[in-house]
Motif scaffolding. Structure first.
Motif, PDB file in Angstrom:
ATOM      1  N   GLY A 129     -23.876  34.953   3.513  1.00  0.00           N
ATOM      2  CA  GLY A 129     -23.379  36.177   4.111  1.00  0.00           C
ATOM      3  C   GLY A 129     -22.687  35.972   5.455  1.00  0.00           C
ATOM      4  O   GLY A 129     -22.303  36.931   6.107  1.00  0.00           O
ATOM      5  N   LEU A 130     -22.532  34.714   5.877  1.00  0.00           N
ATOM      6  CA  LEU A 130     -21.918  34.412   7.169  1.00  0.00           C
ATOM      7  C   LEU A 130     -20.475  33.958   7.052  1.00  0.00           C
ATOM      8  O   LEU A 130     -19.674  34.170   7.952  1.00  0.00           O
ATOM      9  CB  LEU A 130     -22.711  33.314   7.891  1.00  0.00           C
ATOM     10  N   LEU A 131     -20.165  33.301   5.948  1.00  0.00           N
ATOM     11  CA  LEU A 131     -18.839  32.725   5.762  1.00  0.00           C
ATOM     12  C   LEU A 131     -18.357  32.943   4.339  1.00  0.00           C
ATOM     13  O   LEU A 131     -19.160  33.017   3.414  1.00  0.00           O
ATOM     14  CB  LEU A 131     -18.879  31.198   5.965  1.00  0.00           C
ATOM     15  N   ASP A 132     -17.070  32.999   4.215  1.00  0.00           N
ATOM     16  CA  ASP A 132     -16.435  32.925   2.909  1.00  0.00           C
ATOM     17  C   ASP A 132     -15.502  31.728   2.971  1.00  0.00           C
ATOM     18  O   ASP A 132     -14.635  31.655   3.848  1.00  0.00           O
ATOM     19  CB  ASP A 132     -15.639  34.198   2.604  1.00  0.00           C
ATOM     20  N   LEU A 133     -15.719  30.789   2.059  1.00  0.00           N
ATOM     21  CA  LEU A 133     -14.916  29.576   2.040  1.00  0.00           C
ATOM     22  C   LEU A 133     -14.073  29.541   0.769  1.00  0.00           C
ATOM     23  O   LEU A 133     -14.569  29.805  -0.322  1.00  0.00           O
ATOM     24  CB  LEU A 133     -15.808  28.339   2.090  1.00  0.00           C
ATOM     25  N   GLN A 134     -12.810  29.224   0.937  1.00  0.00           N
ATOM     26  CA  GLN A 134     -11.876  29.087  -0.180  1.00  0.00           C
ATOM     27  C   GLN A 134     -11.501  27.614  -0.258  1.00  0.00           C
ATOM     28  O   GLN A 134     -10.859  27.084   0.646  1.00  0.00           O
ATOM     29  CB  GLN A 134     -10.642  29.942   0.083  1.00  0.00           C
TER      30      GLN A 134
ATOM     31  N   VAL B 187      -9.749  23.606   2.983  1.00  0.00           N
ATOM     32  CA  VAL B 187     -10.617  24.774   2.942  1.00  0.00           C
ATOM     33  C   VAL B 187     -10.127  25.809   3.955  1.00  0.00           C
ATOM     34  O   VAL B 187      -9.624  25.454   5.020  1.00  0.00           O
ATOM     35  CB  VAL B 187     -12.095  24.369   3.206  1.00  0.00           C
ATOM     36  N   GLN B 188     -10.242  27.073   3.584  1.00  0.00           N
ATOM     37  CA  GLN B 188      -9.990  28.207   4.478  1.00  0.00           C
ATOM     38  C   GLN B 188     -11.317  28.925   4.640  1.00  0.00           C
ATOM     39  O   GLN B 188     -12.005  29.190   3.651  1.00  0.00           O
ATOM     40  CB  GLN B 188      -8.971  29.172   3.871  1.00  0.00           C
ATOM     41  N   ALA B 189     -11.678  29.230   5.880  1.00  0.00           N
ATOM     42  CA  ALA B 189     -12.954  29.900   6.147  1.00  0.00           C
ATOM     43  C   ALA B 189     -12.716  31.174   6.936  1.00  0.00           C
ATOM     44  O   ALA B 189     -11.887  31.230   7.843  1.00  0.00           O
ATOM     45  CB  ALA B 189     -13.868  28.966   6.931  1.00  0.00           C
TER      46      ALA B 189
ATOM     47  N   SER C 122      -9.711  33.518  10.850  1.00  0.00           N
ATOM     48  CA  SER C 122      -9.684  32.562   9.745  1.00  0.00           C
ATOM     49  C   SER C 122      -9.390  31.162  10.279  1.00  0.00           C
ATOM     50  O   SER C 122      -8.589  30.992  11.207  1.00  0.00           O
ATOM     51  CB  SER C 122      -8.591  32.984   8.756  1.00  0.00           C
ATOM     52  N   HIS C 123     -10.075  30.177   9.730  1.00  0.00           N
ATOM     53  CA  HIS C 123      -9.890  28.775  10.136  1.00  0.00           C
ATOM     54  C   HIS C 123      -9.576  27.936   8.909  1.00  0.00           C
ATOM     55  O   HIS C 123     -10.124  28.159   7.825  1.00  0.00           O
ATOM     56  CB  HIS C 123     -11.174  28.225  10.769  1.00  0.00           C
ATOM     57  N   SER C 124      -8.727  26.948   9.112  1.00  0.00           N
ATOM     58  CA  SER C 124      -8.469  25.999   8.030  1.00  0.00           C
ATOM     59  C   SER C 124      -9.101  24.673   8.393  1.00  0.00           C
ATOM     60  O   SER C 124      -9.382  24.395   9.564  1.00  0.00           O
ATOM     61  CB  SER C 124      -6.965  25.849   7.790  1.00  0.00           C
ATOM     62  N   GLY C 125      -9.361  23.861   7.387  1.00  0.00           N
ATOM     63  CA  GLY C 125      -9.983  22.571   7.629  1.00  0.00           C
ATOM     64  C   GLY C 125     -10.078  21.760   6.357  1.00  0.00           C
ATOM     65  O   GLY C 125      -9.321  21.990   5.401  1.00  0.00           O
ATOM     66  N   THR C 126     -11.031  20.823   6.340  1.00  0.00           N
ATOM     67  CA  THR C 126     -11.220  19.959   5.180  1.00  0.00           C
ATOM     68  C   THR C 126     -12.701  19.808   4.859  1.00  0.00           C
ATOM     69  O   THR C 126     -13.560  19.917   5.735  1.00  0.00           O
ATOM     70  CB  THR C 126     -10.635  18.549   5.408  1.00  0.00           C
ATOM     71  N   PHE C 127     -12.940  19.550   3.600  1.00  0.00           N
ATOM     72  CA  PHE C 127     -14.283  19.315   3.079  1.00  0.00           C
ATOM     73  C   PHE C 127     -14.228  17.967   2.371  1.00  0.00           C
ATOM     74  O   PHE C 127     -13.419  17.767   1.471  1.00  0.00           O
ATOM     75  CB  PHE C 127     -14.648  20.445   2.122  1.00  0.00           C
ATOM     76  N   ASP C 128     -15.092  17.031   2.787  1.00  0.00           N
ATOM     77  CA  ASP C 128     -15.055  15.652   2.308  1.00  0.00           C
ATOM     78  C   ASP C 128     -16.416  15.293   1.717  1.00  0.00           C
ATOM     79  O   ASP C 128     -17.438  15.407   2.393  1.00  0.00           O
ATOM     80  CB  ASP C 128     -14.711  14.757   3.501  1.00  0.00           C
TER      81      ASP C 128
ATOM     82  N   LEU D 244     -17.570  18.485   6.864  1.00  0.00           N
ATOM     83  CA  LEU D 244     -16.971  19.792   6.661  1.00  0.00           C
ATOM     84  C   LEU D 244     -16.428  20.177   8.029  1.00  0.00           C
ATOM     85  O   LEU D 244     -17.194  20.448   8.956  1.00  0.00           O
ATOM     86  CB  LEU D 244     -18.006  20.810   6.167  1.00  0.00           C
ATOM     87  N   ARG D 245     -15.115  20.117   8.162  1.00  0.00           N
ATOM     88  CA  ARG D 245     -14.469  20.353   9.458  1.00  0.00           C
ATOM     89  C   ARG D 245     -13.552  21.567   9.384  1.00  0.00           C
ATOM     90  O   ARG D 245     -12.771  21.686   8.447  1.00  0.00           O
ATOM     91  CB  ARG D 245     -13.628  19.142   9.850  1.00  0.00           C
ATOM     92  N   LEU D 246     -13.681  22.430  10.383  1.00  0.00           N
ATOM     93  CA  LEU D 246     -12.772  23.564  10.516  1.00  0.00           C
ATOM     94  C   LEU D 246     -12.139  23.494  11.895  1.00  0.00           C
ATOM     95  O   LEU D 246     -12.845  23.336  12.904  1.00  0.00           O
ATOM     96  CB  LEU D 246     -13.513  24.889  10.330  1.00  0.00           C
TER      97      LEU D 246
END
Length: 191
Positions: free
Chosen positions: A58-63, A84-86, A94-100, A124-126
């Motif tokens: 309920g804190l984040l939505d990740l795409q 990833v977009q959070a 909204s923040h973009s980043g990467t998930f490894d 997991l970096r934003l």
């Protein structure tokens, strides 16, 4: 010389066939049948299953976008890096980043698929996160991996791919990550 070896091989198979079908089947079975899957085939399978959205507590939505795969033959694993977009209540914008993440593979006989399992989150970096949000996000990295990639299908074998194996009474037994892709070896079916 290759023609000579080929002729010798054909003569050997013909002599086995003359000895009877069991001798020929035994010779074929001792060669341990295998099947290969290229990196391109795996990328195509993932492209059909992404992008995906995941709510986190309920804190984040990740795409998550389609992961880019890298073969790790030295560890018999695959690395996946996804853009990833959070967004959500934890973040102001909204923040973009990467998930490894790194993972192993397993075979699921019920639907003839190769699936990701034994996931390990590398990062997991934003971009532009406040320190508190970064710490909270780090706590949910493994949960996100479990939700988004655990048991994700990276390849599905077609019935025609397994027709000979079924006839020989074998099924995928081991999956080895090689520099060229996956090598699937077959072993006896357990009944």
């Amino acid at each position: 010389m290759t023609a000579t070896i080929g002729a010798m091989h054909r003569r050997h198979l013909l002599s086995l066939a003359a000895a009877g079908p069991l001798a020929l089947l035994s010779a074929c079975a001792s060669a341990q049948p295998s099947y290969t899957v290229s990196l391109r085939q795996m990328q195509q399978a993932l492209a059909e299953r992404f992008p995906r959205s995941y709510p986190v507590a309920g804190l984040l939505d990740l795409q998550l976008q389609t992961p880019r795969l890298t073969l790790l033959p030295e560890r018999n694993q695959i690395n996946a890096v996804a853009d990833v977009q959070a967004s959500g209540p934890l973040l102001r914008r909204s923040h973009s980043g990467t998930f490894d993440v790194d993972f192993s593979l397993r075979y699921e006989p019920s639907d003839r698929t190769l699936r990701a399992h034994d996931l390990r989150v590398n990062a997991l970096r934003l971009d532009g996160l406040r320190p508190q949000a970064e710490q909270a996000l780090a706590l949910y990295g493994q949960q996100l991996a479990d939700q988004s990639l655990r048991e994700v299908v990276v390849h599905q074998l077609e019935p025609k791919d397994l027709a000979l194996a079924d006839g020989l009474g074998v099924q995928p037994e081991s999956i080895t990550v090689t520099p060229q892709g996956l090598l699937i070896r077959f072993g006896s079916k357990s009944f």
